[in-house]
Motif scaffolding. Structure first.
Motif, PDB file in Angstrom:
ATOM      1  N   UNK A  23       0.900  -1.179  -0.146  1.00 12.55           N
ATOM      2  CA  UNK A  23      -0.075   0.030   0.009  1.00 12.55           C
ATOM      3  C   UNK A  23       0.848   1.265  -0.161  1.00 12.55           C
ATOM      4  N   UNK A  24       0.378   2.188  -0.942  1.00  9.47           N
ATOM      5  CA  UNK A  24       1.127   3.385  -1.186  1.00  9.47           C
ATOM      6  C   UNK A  24       0.569   4.478  -0.692  1.00  9.47           C
ATOM      7  N   UNK A  69       2.598  -9.713 -11.099  1.00 10.57           N
ATOM      8  CA  UNK A  69       2.674  -8.470 -10.556  1.00 10.57           C
ATOM      9  C   UNK A  69       1.381  -7.882 -11.014  1.00 10.57           C
ATOM     10  N   UNK A  70       0.738  -6.975 -10.326  1.00 12.73           N
ATOM     11  CA  UNK A  70      -0.302  -6.165 -10.512  1.00 12.73           C
ATOM     12  C   UNK A  70      -0.565  -4.799  -9.808  1.00 12.73           C
ATOM     13  N   UNK A  71      -1.465  -4.009 -10.278  1.00 12.43           N
ATOM     14  CA  UNK A  71      -1.493  -2.836  -9.462  1.00 12.43           C
ATOM     15  C   UNK A  71      -3.007  -2.611  -9.538  1.00 12.43           C
ATOM     16  N   UNK A  72      -3.591  -1.947  -8.532  1.00 11.18           N
ATOM     17  CA  UNK A  72      -4.752  -1.356  -8.501  1.00 11.18           C
ATOM     18  C   UNK A  72      -4.845   0.023  -8.115  1.00 11.18           C
ATOM     19  N   UNK A  73      -4.688   1.270  -8.941  1.00 14.46           N
ATOM     20  CA  UNK A  73      -4.407   2.590  -8.817  1.00 14.46           C
ATOM     21  C   UNK A  73      -5.411   3.179  -7.969  1.00 14.46           C
ATOM     22  N   UNK A  74      -6.657   2.618  -8.109  1.00 14.20           N
ATOM     23  CA  UNK A  74      -7.759   3.160  -7.103  1.00 14.20           C
ATOM     24  C   UNK A  74      -7.403   2.921  -5.859  1.00 14.20           C
ATOM     25  N   UNK A  75      -6.626   1.862  -5.614  1.00  9.40           N
ATOM     26  CA  UNK A  75      -6.300   1.716  -4.233  1.00  9.40           C
ATOM     27  C   UNK A  75      -4.981   1.797  -3.565  1.00  9.40           C
ATOM     28  N   UNK A  77      -2.575   0.474  -4.550  1.00  5.64           N
ATOM     29  CA  UNK A  77      -1.634  -0.796  -4.099  1.00  5.64           C
ATOM     30  C   UNK A  77      -1.161  -1.586  -5.221  1.00  5.64           C
ATOM     31  N   UNK A  78       0.022  -2.006  -4.987  1.00  5.68           N
ATOM     32  CA  UNK A  78       0.615  -3.123  -5.981  1.00  5.68           C
ATOM     33  C   UNK A  78       0.751  -4.415  -5.279  1.00  5.68           C
ATOM     34  N   UNK A  79       0.296  -5.606  -6.129  1.00  8.56           N
ATOM     35  CA  UNK A  79       0.356  -6.946  -5.424  1.00  8.56           C
ATOM     36  C   UNK A  79       1.426  -7.780  -6.331  1.00  8.56           C
TER      37      UNK A  79
END
Length: 125
Positions: A23-24, A69-75, A77-79
C-alpha cells in the motif's frame, strides 16, 4: 514523498500460494513504476518483478510463470501473486517505487527511490 507498507508474508509449504500487497501513500501513485525485490538470508537483494505506470511488466527468470505483479491505482496498491512456491523463494520481500523507469523486454533501467520495510516469506520444503 511516497511511503510503502508491505503485507501478506508468512510461512507456507512448498507448492502453496501467497499474495503480497504493498500500500502506497500519496495521490500520485499512478505516476510511479512499482517493483518487488527480495533478499534471502546471506544474499544480496534481487529484482523479482516490476510494473510500469503503463502496466508494462517484467519478471525475474526464476519466477516467470509462477508470480504475477499487478496494480490497482484506485487503491494505491501493488500486488505480487506467488504460486507454486519453492523453498528457494524464501526471503524478505520489498516493495519499491520509482519515477521514470524504462522497462524493456529483457531488463529495465532507472532507480527506485522509495522502499518499504519488507515482509518475510518462508517456504518450507
Amino acid at each position: 514523498q511516497v511511503q510503502l507498507v508491505e503485507s501478506g508474508g508468512g510461512l507456507v509449504q512448498a507448492g502453496d500460494s501467497l499474495r503480497l500487497s504493498c500500500a502506497a501513500s500519496g495521490r500520485t501513485f499512478s505516476n510511479y513504476d512499482m517493483g518487488w525485490f527480495r533478499q534471502a538470508p546471506g544474499k544480496e537483494r534481487d529484482f523479482v518483478a516490476v510494473i510500469g505506470g503503463n502496466y508494462a511488466t517484467l519478471y525475474r527468470g526464476s519466477v516467470k510463470g509462477r508470480f504475477t505483479i499487478s496494480r490497482d491505482n484506485a487503491k494505491n496498491t501493488v500486488y505480487l501473486e506467488m504460486n507454486s512456491l519453492k523453498h528457494e523463494d524464501t526471503a524478505v520481500y520489498y516493495c519499491a517505487a520509482s519515477r521514470g523507469l524504462r522497462i524493456g523486454t529483457t531488463g529495465f533501467s532507472g532507480n527506485f527511490d522509495h522502499w518499504g520495510q519488507g515482509t518475510l516469506v518462508t517456504v518450507s520444503s
